[in-house]
Scaffold this motif. Sequence first.
Motif, PDB file in Angstrom:
ATOM      1  N   GLN A   1       0.822  -1.212   0.000  1.00 25.44           N
ATOM      2  CA  GLN A   1       0.000   0.000   0.000  1.00 25.44           C
ATOM      3  C   GLN A   1       0.858   1.265   0.000  1.00 25.44           C
ATOM      4  OE1 GLN A   1      -2.469  -0.538   3.467  1.00 25.44           O
ATOM      5  NE2 GLN A   1      -4.066  -1.625   2.324  1.00 25.44           N
ATOM      6  N   ARG A   2       1.968   1.231   0.740  1.00 24.45           N
ATOM      7  CA  ARG A   2       2.833   2.411   0.851  1.00 24.45           C
ATOM      8  C   ARG A   2       3.864   2.479  -0.279  1.00 24.45           C
ATOM      9  NH1 ARG A   2       3.059   5.180   5.673  1.00 24.45           N
ATOM     10  NH2 ARG A   2       1.120   4.920   6.835  1.00 24.45           N
ATOM     11  N   HIS A   3       3.933   1.436  -1.092  1.00 23.63           N
ATOM     12  CA  HIS A   3       4.902   1.367  -2.189  1.00 23.63           C
ATOM     13  C   HIS A   3       6.335   1.514  -1.666  1.00 23.63           C
ATOM     14  CE1 HIS A   3       1.603   1.527  -5.053  1.00 23.63           C
ATOM     15  NE2 HIS A   3       1.137   2.588  -4.406  1.00 23.63           N
ATOM     16  N   ILE A   4       6.638   0.783  -0.617  1.00 23.31           N
ATOM     17  CA  ILE A   4       7.982   0.776  -0.035  1.00 23.31           C
ATOM     18  C   ILE A   4       8.488  -0.661   0.003  1.00 23.31           C
ATOM     19  CG2 ILE A   4       7.696   2.871   1.314  1.00 23.31           C
ATOM     20  CD1 ILE A   4       7.031   1.166   3.729  1.00 23.31           C
ATOM     21  N   SER A   5       9.797  -0.808   0.107  1.00 25.15           N
ATOM     22  CA  SER A   5      10.388  -2.144   0.063  1.00 25.15           C
ATOM     23  C   SER A   5      10.749  -2.695   1.433  1.00 25.15           C
ATOM     24  CB  SER A   5      11.649  -2.136  -0.810  1.00 25.15           C
ATOM     25  OG  SER A   5      12.608  -1.223  -0.302  1.00 25.15           O
ATOM     26  N   ALA A   6      10.635  -1.873   2.481  1.00 26.38           N
ATOM     27  CA  ALA A   6      11.001  -2.337   3.819  1.00 26.38           C
ATOM     28  C   ALA A   6      10.435  -1.404   4.872  1.00 26.38           C
ATOM     29  CB  ALA A   6      12.512  -2.441   3.958  1.00 26.38           C
TER      30      ALA A   6
ATOM     31  N   ILE B   1      10.515 -13.214  11.076  1.00 25.30           N
ATOM     32  CA  ILE B   1      11.147 -13.143   9.756  1.00 25.30           C
ATOM     33  C   ILE B   1      12.072 -11.947   9.569  1.00 25.30           C
ATOM     34  CG2 ILE B   1       9.124 -14.286   8.789  1.00 25.30           C
ATOM     35  CD1 ILE B   1       8.359 -11.583   7.509  1.00 25.30           C
ATOM     36  N   MET B   2      12.056 -11.006  10.509  1.00 25.15           N
ATOM     37  CA  MET B   2      12.837  -9.779  10.346  1.00 25.15           C
ATOM     38  C   MET B   2      14.335 -10.042  10.478  1.00 25.15           C
ATOM     39  SD  MET B   2      12.418  -7.857  14.029  1.00 25.15           S
ATOM     40  CE  MET B   2      13.349  -8.450  15.459  1.00 25.15           C
TER      41      MET B   2
ATOM     42  N   ILE C   1       9.519 -12.631   0.600  1.00 23.73           N
ATOM     43  CA  ILE C   1       9.645 -13.504  -0.567  1.00 23.73           C
ATOM     44  C   ILE C   1      10.282 -14.841  -0.186  1.00 23.73           C
ATOM     45  CG2 ILE C   1      10.820 -13.747  -2.794  1.00 23.73           C
ATOM     46  CD1 ILE C   1      10.418 -10.739  -3.177  1.00 23.73           C
ATOM     47  N   ARG C   2      11.156 -14.806   0.819  1.00 26.30           N
ATOM     48  CA  ARG C   2      11.816 -16.035   1.261  1.00 26.30           C
ATOM     49  C   ARG C   2      10.799 -17.106   1.651  1.00 26.30           C
ATOM     50  NH1 ARG C   2      14.384 -13.900   5.018  1.00 26.30           N
ATOM     51  NH2 ARG C   2      16.281 -13.360   3.884  1.00 26.30           N
TER      52      ARG C   2
ATOM     53  N   VAL D   1      14.568  -4.915  10.922  1.00 27.56           N
ATOM     54  CA  VAL D   1      13.993  -4.400   9.685  1.00 27.56           C
ATOM     55  C   VAL D   1      13.390  -5.561   8.924  1.00 27.56           C
ATOM     56  CG1 VAL D   1      16.201  -4.619   8.468  1.00 27.56           C
ATOM     57  CG2 VAL D   1      14.440  -3.098   7.555  1.00 27.56           C
ATOM     58  N   VAL D   2      12.202  -5.365   8.380  1.00 28.57           N
ATOM     59  CA  VAL D   2      11.537  -6.399   7.596  1.00 28.57           C
ATOM     60  C   VAL D   2      11.406  -5.882   6.170  1.00 28.57           C
ATOM     61  CG1 VAL D   2       9.240  -5.551   8.261  1.00 28.57           C
ATOM     62  CG2 VAL D   2       9.503  -7.883   7.393  1.00 28.57           C
ATOM     63  N   SER D   3      11.834  -6.685   5.216  1.00 33.74           N
ATOM     64  CA  SER D   3      11.875  -6.241   3.828  1.00 33.74           C
ATOM     65  C   SER D   3      11.100  -7.186   2.918  1.00 33.74           C
ATOM     66  CB  SER D   3      13.324  -6.167   3.347  1.00 33.74           C
ATOM     67  OG  SER D   3      13.884  -7.471   3.276  1.00 33.74           O
TER      68      SER D   3
END
Length: 228
Positions: A23-28, A88-89, A48-49, A41-43
Amino acid sequence: MTRDPVVVPPTMTVEAVAQLLAQRHISAAFVVDAAGLPIGVVSEGDLIRRLAPSAEETGLGWLARQLIDRDRAATQYVRTHGRQVRDIMSADVAAVEEGASVREATEMMQKRKVRRLAVVRGGRIVGVVSRADLLKAIIAEPDRLAGPGPDQRIQQAIIGEMQRHPWGTPHLTGVVVENGIVRLEGYCRSEQARQALRVVAERVEGVRGVEDKLEISPLHDYALYPQI
């Protein structure tokens, strides 16, 4: 930097954080504890992992079970099947103080091999700086050698920079400046040195163009000629 970055709690569900990033169009997003201190940090990569659990070491025989790193396998299982962000972070947060320079941020990013840094004040996140932010800083403040000035100041800046480097030959390379146009005359050591000299001239504030009239002459070693 980008102020008021998106932060999430460690108990947020994986599905919720995935939706938030989309929604925020961010990668992390940075993960903070109850006190607002960064803990991870969660990315997109972490999310995808989860789509490739086939990498797990399952169905192994007795001998193979004795040889694998069981703790590593358990950690991998948590990262691919955990339901909360804390599972997962990445716990290693790369951060710089709010007053850090662009150079310090760049060096930290290269050293830690990350795409973004948390910007902190008193331990709390107040912003985030990414590779894109660094590119914006370069565009806003180009790497210049001297402030605007007459032709003589441009010439002095170019000669001064040549004197700082082993490939520079200020006693063999003539620098003529007329109305902001730099003409490089005389000799240089190599094609690589020619390109470096061009870049030196282009970096100086006020230069409107560079004319290359140089000749390559490796035999003209600067050690054989007196400095002019």
